[in-house]
Design a protein around this motif. Structure first.
Motif, mmCIF file in Angstrom:
data_model
loop_
_atom_site.group_PDB
_atom_site.id
_atom_site.type_symbol
_atom_site.label_atom_id
_atom_site.label_comp_id
_atom_site.label_asym_id
_atom_site.label_seq_id
_atom_site.Cartn_x
_atom_site.Cartn_y
_atom_site.Cartn_z
ATOM 1 N N ALA A 37 0.808 -1.220 0.000
ATOM 2 C CA ALA A 37 0.000 0.000 0.000
ATOM 3 C C ALA A 37 0.842 1.272 0.000
ATOM 4 N N GLU A 38 1.981 1.243 0.652
ATOM 5 C CA GLU A 38 2.792 2.449 0.805
ATOM 6 C C GLU A 38 3.799 2.678 -0.326
ATOM 7 N N SER A 39 4.139 1.643 -1.062
ATOM 8 C CA SER A 39 5.193 1.757 -2.082
ATOM 9 C C SER A 39 4.641 2.201 -3.424
ATOM 10 N N ARG A 40 5.363 3.100 -4.046
ATOM 11 C CA ARG A 40 5.003 3.544 -5.388
ATOM 12 C C ARG A 40 5.691 2.697 -6.447
ATOM 13 N N ASP A 41 6.838 2.144 -6.113
ATOM 14 C CA ASP A 41 7.672 1.404 -7.067
ATOM 15 C C ASP A 41 8.188 0.162 -6.353
ATOM 16 N N LYS A 42 8.187 -0.970 -7.033
ATOM 17 C CA LYS A 42 8.621 -2.203 -6.371
ATOM 18 C C LYS A 42 10.067 -2.127 -5.907
ATOM 19 N N ARG A 43 10.871 -1.248 -6.516
ATOM 20 C CA ARG A 43 12.264 -1.099 -6.070
ATOM 21 C C ARG A 43 12.345 -0.481 -4.679
ATOM 22 N N ASP A 44 11.299 0.241 -4.263
ATOM 23 C CA ASP A 44 11.275 0.847 -2.930
ATOM 24 C C ASP A 44 10.776 -0.111 -1.847
ATOM 25 N N MET A 45 10.168 -1.199 -2.248
ATOM 26 C CA MET A 45 9.525 -2.092 -1.280
ATOM 27 C C MET A 45 10.459 -2.613 -0.186
ATOM 28 N N PRO A 46 11.676 -3.075 -0.512
ATOM 29 C CA PRO A 46 12.541 -3.549 0.578
ATOM 30 C C PRO A 46 12.902 -2.444 1.577
ATOM 31 N N LYS A 47 12.991 -1.206 1.115
ATOM 32 C CA LYS A 47 13.286 -0.089 2.024
ATOM 33 C C LYS A 47 12.077 0.240 2.895
ATOM 34 N N VAL A 48 10.888 0.213 2.298
ATOM 35 C CA VAL A 48 9.670 0.457 3.082
ATOM 36 C C VAL A 48 9.538 -0.638 4.148
ATOM 37 N N ALA A 49 9.813 -1.885 3.771
ATOM 38 C CA ALA A 49 9.771 -2.980 4.750
ATOM 39 C C ALA A 49 10.768 -2.715 5.878
ATOM 40 N N ARG A 50 11.951 -2.228 5.536
ATOM 41 C CA ARG A 50 12.956 -1.931 6.566
ATOM 42 C C ARG A 50 12.452 -0.861 7.510
ATOM 43 N N VAL A 51 11.768 0.156 7.005
ATOM 44 C CA VAL A 51 11.202 1.191 7.879
ATOM 45 C C VAL A 51 10.223 0.562 8.865
ATOM 46 N N ALA A 121 18.875 -3.473 4.011
ATOM 47 C CA ALA A 121 19.658 -3.077 5.187
ATOM 48 C C ALA A 121 19.644 -1.559 5.259
ATOM 49 N N GLY A 122 19.400 -1.022 6.427
ATOM 50 C CA GLY A 122 19.392 0.425 6.600
ATOM 51 C C GLY A 122 18.814 0.813 7.943
ATOM 52 N N ARG A 123 19.022 2.073 8.302
ATOM 53 C CA ARG A 123 18.539 2.578 9.597
ATOM 54 C C ARG A 123 17.317 3.482 9.442
ATOM 55 N N TRP A 124 16.713 3.516 8.280
ATOM 56 C CA TRP A 124 15.616 4.440 8.012
ATOM 57 C C TRP A 124 14.448 4.240 8.969
ATOM 58 N N LEU A 125 13.868 5.367 9.350
ATOM 59 C CA LEU A 125 12.648 5.351 10.169
ATOM 60 C C LEU A 125 11.488 6.043 9.465
ATOM 61 N N TRP A 126 11.784 6.760 8.402
ATOM 62 C CA TRP A 126 10.763 7.515 7.683
ATOM 63 C C TRP A 126 10.957 7.368 6.187
ATOM 64 N N PHE A 127 9.872 7.578 5.463
ATOM 65 C CA PHE A 127 9.941 7.718 4.018
ATOM 66 C C PHE A 127 8.903 8.747 3.605
ATOM 67 N N ASP A 141 16.793 8.627 8.185
ATOM 68 C CA ASP A 141 16.997 7.955 9.468
ATOM 69 C C ASP A 141 17.071 8.946 10.626
ATOM 70 N N SER A 142 16.941 10.233 10.343
ATOM 71 C CA SER A 142 16.873 11.230 11.418
ATOM 72 C C SER A 142 15.630 12.088 11.212
ATOM 73 N N SER A 144 15.365 15.288 11.562
ATOM 74 C CA SER A 144 15.686 16.512 10.808
ATOM 75 C C SER A 144 15.729 16.227 9.305
ATOM 76 N N GLU A 145 16.244 15.071 8.932
ATOM 77 C CA GLU A 145 16.269 14.678 7.519
ATOM 78 C C GLU A 145 14.838 14.457 7.014
ATOM 79 N N PHE A 146 14.007 13.846 7.844
ATOM 80 C CA PHE A 146 12.603 13.634 7.502
ATOM 81 C C PHE A 146 11.898 14.970 7.249
ATOM 82 N N VAL A 147 12.135 15.950 8.106
ATOM 83 C CA VAL A 147 11.503 17.268 7.949
ATOM 84 C C VAL A 147 11.912 17.891 6.606
ATOM 85 N N LYS A 148 13.170 17.740 6.227
ATOM 86 C CA LYS A 148 13.634 18.259 4.928
ATOM 87 C C LYS A 148 12.911 17.560 3.776
ATOM 88 N N LEU A 149 12.693 16.275 3.901
ATOM 89 C CA LEU A 149 11.980 15.546 2.849
ATOM 90 C C LEU A 149 10.524 15.993 2.752
#
Length: 160
Positions: A37-51, A121-127, A141-142, A144-149
């Motif tokens: 539901a959250e992914s726009r592209d299947k290439r993003d799916m492993p990162k969304v799962a990591r979040v 693999a990653g430390r992401w908490l937001w997308f 993963d921070s 402040s970075e999330f706010v910029k996005l």
């Protein structure tokens, strides 16, 4: 549909993969449905799962805060939950309830199940989908970075 699910479950190694991750197959399917539901592209799916995993595995556990789960619980369609939606008492409101929702929010495809079983693999908490028109998703993963996005997302909405 059941036959197709069994085939995909076997092909992805759902039961073994869930065990390896310390989850039940049902939990993996719930995670995969959020990824779908959250992914726009299947290439993003492993990162969304990591979040999702990074939020669940934090101490204390971080709420998932996924608009897709809130909207599902309200039987609404769209990509953004309103302020009013976020007040819902639904068990699918992951803004107010910790952990996974009580079940899947959609029928995830094989790519989403694979991502839930093999997160990046990653430390992401937001997308954030920073460019909705092009479907560009970025990860942070921070806070402040999330706010910029989020600011980048808003800028692209105004220019689009």
């Amino acid at each position: 549909m059941v036959t197709r699910f069994r085939s995909v479950a076997e092909d992805t190694g759902l039961v073994e993969g869930a065990r390896r991750l310390g989850r039940t197959p049902s939990e993996i399917m719930t995670i995969a449905s959020i990824v779908q539901a959250e992914s726009r592209d299947k290439r993003d799916m492993p990162k969304v799962a990591r979040v999702v995993y990074n939020r669940l595995n934090r101490t204390p556990e971080m709420r998932l805060q996924m608009d897709s789960t809130v909207l599902y619980g309200l039987n609404k369609f769209g990509s953004r939950a309103s302020t009013e939606d976020l007040k819902s008492r639904s068990p699918y409101n992951t803004y107010i309830r910790p952990g996974l929702p009580p079940g899947p929010i959609c029928n995830p495809g094989a790519d989403a199940i694979e991502a839930a079983l093999n997160p990046a693999a990653g430390r992401w908490l937001w997308f954030v989908v920073t460019d909705p028109e092009k479907g560009v998703m970025k990860f942070a993963d921070s806070h402040s970075e999330f706010v910029k996005l989020v600011e980048e997302h808003k800028k692209n909405l105004k220019s689009g």
